[in-house]
Motif scaffolding. Structure first.
Motif, short mmCIF file in Angstrom:
data_model
loop_
_atom_site.label_atom_id
_atom_site.label_comp_id
_atom_site.label_asym_id
_atom_site.label_seq_id
_atom_site.Cartn_x
_atom_site.Cartn_y
_atom_site.Cartn_z
N PHE A 81 46.84 33.13 40.72
CA PHE A 81 47.91 34.08 40.39
C PHE A 81 49.20 33.34 40.01
CE2 PHE A 81 51.56 36.63 41.72
CZ PHE A 81 51.36 37.78 40.99
N MET A 82 49.55 32.33 40.79
CA MET A 82 50.76 31.55 40.48
C MET A 82 50.61 30.78 39.18
SD MET A 82 52.13 30.11 44.16
CE MET A 82 50.54 29.79 44.91
N GLN A 83 49.43 30.21 38.95
CA GLN A 83 49.23 29.45 37.73
C GLN A 83 49.32 30.34 36.49
OE1 GLN A 83 45.42 27.54 37.47
NE2 GLN A 83 45.72 26.91 35.35
N ILE B 271 35.15 41.15 45.66
CA ILE B 271 35.12 42.23 46.66
C ILE B 271 33.82 43.03 46.55
CG2 ILE B 271 36.28 44.32 47.44
CD1 ILE B 271 38.89 43.12 46.38
N VAL B 272 33.47 43.41 45.33
CA VAL B 272 32.26 44.21 45.12
C VAL B 272 31.01 43.40 45.46
CG1 VAL B 272 30.90 45.46 43.40
CG2 VAL B 272 33.38 45.66 43.41
N ALA B 273 30.98 42.13 45.02
CA ALA B 273 29.80 41.31 45.26
C ALA B 273 29.62 40.98 46.75
CB ALA B 273 29.89 40.02 44.45
N THR B 274 30.72 40.83 47.47
CA THR B 274 30.61 40.61 48.91
C THR B 274 29.90 41.77 49.58
OG1 THR B 274 32.60 39.23 48.97
CG2 THR B 274 31.92 40.27 51.03
N TYR C 160 37.89 38.34 38.23
CA TYR C 160 37.03 37.76 39.26
C TYR C 160 37.35 38.30 40.65
CZ TYR C 160 35.37 34.33 35.85
OH TYR C 160 34.80 33.72 34.76
N ALA C 161 38.62 38.54 40.94
CA ALA C 161 38.97 39.03 42.28
C ALA C 161 38.30 40.36 42.61
CB ALA C 161 40.50 39.13 42.41
N LEU D 234 38.32 34.49 46.60
CA LEU D 234 39.23 35.63 46.51
C LEU D 234 40.63 35.24 46.98
CD1 LEU D 234 39.74 38.67 46.07
CD2 LEU D 234 38.95 39.04 48.42
N PHE D 235 40.70 34.44 48.04
CA PHE D 235 42.00 33.98 48.52
C PHE D 235 42.70 33.13 47.46
CE2 PHE D 235 44.33 30.43 50.48
CZ PHE D 235 45.35 31.13 51.11
#
Length: 216
Positions: free
Chosen positions: A37-39, A98-101, A93-94, A29-30
């Motif tokens: 995000f930058m790519q 969160i949901v899968a965690t 994926y992000a 997630l990080f």
């Protein structure tokens, strides 16, 4: 006792795998919110452009250090198909991380189908990227470093697929069945105890004998 010990051992090993997956998803997630995000959205931003609130400059500098031809040649070129693959990470994926965690911490069975879809999708894109990184047109001059950096994105989805295999990965159905059986046993035990404490039926001591009793 043996069955209880086996169940406890299996549960401990499963929870260890769940904790490993949770840590990996938090790490992913990080990276989804920073490097991917930058790519996807900022790779070709001009060097003299004003700094943005996100990501921080230290992370931008780390990104450009890694995205150099001497380390990650594919990322330094960043072709269109690679940008599209990177775009999937912060967009799709992000939220899944969160949901899968939450689902893995709480042991929710509804994560099985989304987790399987995510794992297969990430495995596919990771294999494509690694093949390009090692043998493709933009092969990296540091293949071992690339495999060390990207290898978890091939290993952890496979572990997730194995972990979510079966109809009851978190043991919820077995726990509900065991609780129902224990409840039935307690109810039957209470009924049997109540039946033992009931005095045998017969005429009361202070009641006068009936006509039927006089002819016995």
């Amino acid at each position: 006792i043996i069955c209880v010990c086996e169940r406890m051992t299996r549960t401990c090993s499963q929870r260890f795998v769940d904790a490993l997956l949770v840590l990996w998803m938090l790490m992913s997630l990080f990276f989804a919110a920073t490097a991917d995000f930058m790519q996807a959205f900022m790779h070709f931003r001009a060097a003299d452009a004003p700094e943005l609130l996100w990501p921080p400059k230290v992370l931008v500098d780390a990104y450009w250090w890694w995205a150099s031809p001497s380390i990650d040649l594919l990322l330094s070129v960043n072709p269109l198909w690679y940008q599209v693959m990177a775009m999937v990470s912060p967009v799709l994926y992000a939220p899944f991380y969160i949901v899968a965690t939450y689902a893995f911490i709480r042991g929710r069975d509804w994560i099985r189908l989304p987790g399987a879809c995510f794992a297969w999708g990430l495995l596919y894109t990771t294999v494509v990227i690694l093949v390009e990184q090692v043998w493709g047109e933009h092969a990296s001059p540091q293949p071992l470093q690339i495999l060390a950096a990207y290898g978890s994105y091939a290993v952890m989805p496979f572990i997730m697929l194995v972990r979510l295999f079966g109809s009851d990965p978190f043991g919820n159905k077995a726990d509900r069945k065991r609780r129902r059986e224990e409840k039935k046993k307690k109810s039957s035990s209470r009924r049997s105890t109540s039946a033992e404490n009931v005095p045998p039926a017969g005429p009361a001591e202070n009641e006068p004998p009936t006509i039927h009793d006089q002819y016995k």
